[in-house]
Design a protein around this motif. Sequence first.
Motif, short mmCIF file in Angstrom:
data_model
loop_
_atom_site.label_atom_id
_atom_site.label_comp_id
_atom_site.label_asym_id
_atom_site.label_seq_id
_atom_site.Cartn_x
_atom_site.Cartn_y
_atom_site.Cartn_z
N GLN A 167 26.46 12.59 -21.41
CA GLN A 167 26.14 11.52 -20.46
C GLN A 167 24.71 11.67 -19.93
O GLN A 167 23.98 10.69 -19.80
CB GLN A 167 27.14 11.51 -19.31
N ARG A 168 24.31 12.89 -19.66
CA ARG A 168 22.93 13.11 -19.21
C ARG A 168 21.93 12.80 -20.32
O ARG A 168 20.84 12.25 -20.07
CB ARG A 168 22.75 14.55 -18.73
N ARG A 169 22.27 13.17 -21.54
CA ARG A 169 21.38 12.87 -22.67
C ARG A 169 21.19 11.36 -22.82
O ARG A 169 20.08 10.87 -23.10
CB ARG A 169 21.94 13.48 -23.96
N LEU A 170 22.28 10.63 -22.66
CA LEU A 170 22.21 9.17 -22.75
C LEU A 170 21.37 8.59 -21.62
O LEU A 170 20.55 7.69 -21.84
CB LEU A 170 23.62 8.58 -22.73
N ALA A 171 21.55 9.11 -20.42
CA ALA A 171 20.77 8.62 -19.28
C ALA A 171 19.29 8.85 -19.49
O ALA A 171 18.46 7.99 -19.16
CB ALA A 171 21.25 9.31 -18.01
N GLN A 172 18.93 9.98 -20.06
CA GLN A 172 17.52 10.30 -20.25
C GLN A 172 16.84 9.33 -21.21
O GLN A 172 15.62 9.14 -21.13
CB GLN A 172 17.35 11.74 -20.72
N GLN A 173 17.60 8.74 -22.08
CA GLN A 173 17.02 7.77 -23.01
C GLN A 173 16.44 6.55 -22.28
O GLN A 173 15.58 5.84 -22.81
CB GLN A 173 18.08 7.31 -24.01
N HIS A 174 16.89 6.33 -21.05
CA HIS A 174 16.40 5.20 -20.26
C HIS A 174 15.20 5.56 -19.39
O HIS A 174 14.62 4.68 -18.74
CB HIS A 174 17.52 4.65 -19.37
N VAL A 175 14.82 6.83 -19.38
CA VAL A 175 13.69 7.28 -18.55
C VAL A 175 12.38 6.99 -19.26
O VAL A 175 12.19 7.37 -20.41
CB VAL A 175 13.82 8.78 -18.23
N GLU A 176 11.44 6.35 -18.56
CA GLU A 176 10.14 6.03 -19.13
C GLU A 176 9.01 6.88 -18.54
O GLU A 176 7.92 6.92 -19.09
CB GLU A 176 9.83 4.55 -18.91
N SER A 177 9.27 7.54 -17.44
CA SER A 177 8.23 8.31 -16.75
C SER A 177 7.92 9.62 -17.47
O SER A 177 8.68 10.08 -18.33
CB SER A 177 8.67 8.62 -15.32
N ASP A 178 6.81 10.23 -17.10
CA ASP A 178 6.36 11.47 -17.73
C ASP A 178 7.27 12.65 -17.41
O ASP A 178 7.52 13.50 -18.26
CB ASP A 178 4.93 11.81 -17.28
N PHE A 179 7.73 12.71 -16.17
CA PHE A 179 8.62 13.77 -15.71
C PHE A 179 9.95 13.18 -15.28
O PHE A 179 10.01 12.04 -14.80
CB PHE A 179 8.02 14.53 -14.52
N VAL A 180 11.00 13.98 -15.44
CA VAL A 180 12.31 13.57 -14.95
C VAL A 180 12.85 14.64 -14.01
O VAL A 180 12.82 15.84 -14.32
CB VAL A 180 13.31 13.30 -16.10
N LEU A 181 13.32 14.19 -12.86
CA LEU A 181 13.97 15.06 -11.88
C LEU A 181 15.44 14.68 -11.83
O LEU A 181 15.77 13.53 -11.54
CB LEU A 181 13.34 14.87 -10.49
N TRP A 182 16.31 15.64 -12.11
CA TRP A 182 17.74 15.38 -12.12
C TRP A 182 18.34 15.72 -10.76
O TRP A 182 18.11 16.81 -10.21
CB TRP A 182 18.44 16.20 -13.20
#
Length: 264
Positions: A72-87
């Motif tokens: 589920q987290r891997r799928l969510a990350q596919q929608h991230v467009e920014s340079d960094f991701v904070l979970w």
Amino acid sequence: MSTSTTPTTTLAVALIVKNEEKHLKACLDTVKDWVDEIVILDSGSSDATKSIALEYTDKFFVNEDWQGFGPQRRLAQQHVESDFVLWLDADERVTPELKLSIQQAVAANKPNTLYKISRLSWVFGRYIRHCGWYPDRVVRLYPTTMTQYNDALVHEKVEISAGMQIENLTGDAIHYTYNDLHHYLVKSAGYAEAWAKQREARGKKSSISQGIIHAMTCFIKMYIIKAGFLDGKQGFLLSLLSAHSTFAKYADLWIKTSTLPPKS
């Protein structure tokens, strides 16, 4: 949303959620004014989670085909467009000190670097600073294209390969991990079942004696070795409940792999 990071380095906060109306607003209020993007993946909420999320972002997605926390987290990350991701989890809050540390890390944009945050949990009316629960550092911030979570059903972790550096951020994320005892029991039962299924899929087996030994070891480690007694009654209760949860997951694996199905 405004941002205080450098113009060339953007930051997203990502969450996977389900029925988080109790916590979601308070969580997002701690990040809404300084991140560039909020991405939320819902797994089928039946409460007000969606309407609350849409007050903060239009990047709200739904995937009810639950395959586990990692997928589920891997799928969510596919929608991230920014340079960094904070979970973040919905039951976490970013403190001002942690916010500043995150912003500094994003602005520095060091190559091949991931960042751990410390979590301070509020459990049954008290902050838990012992029991092995604090500082509870977990990797939660990294360049979006550098890595992702593994595909574990439960207890998922960010994949770390050779050459990657890990640094600790300063400040805490406040973690309101359990609403009450019922919430603890339901949540721990879900983790136990997922853990047992994951082990079963790998061909692992267990026994009642293993469950007893691991449960006793868990209590001794949390309450005595990790000084849970310094957390008062809450430390004792949490150590005891954790021992119970440990026994339950081994017992569940034993039931799944070593007992006979009902006769037809």
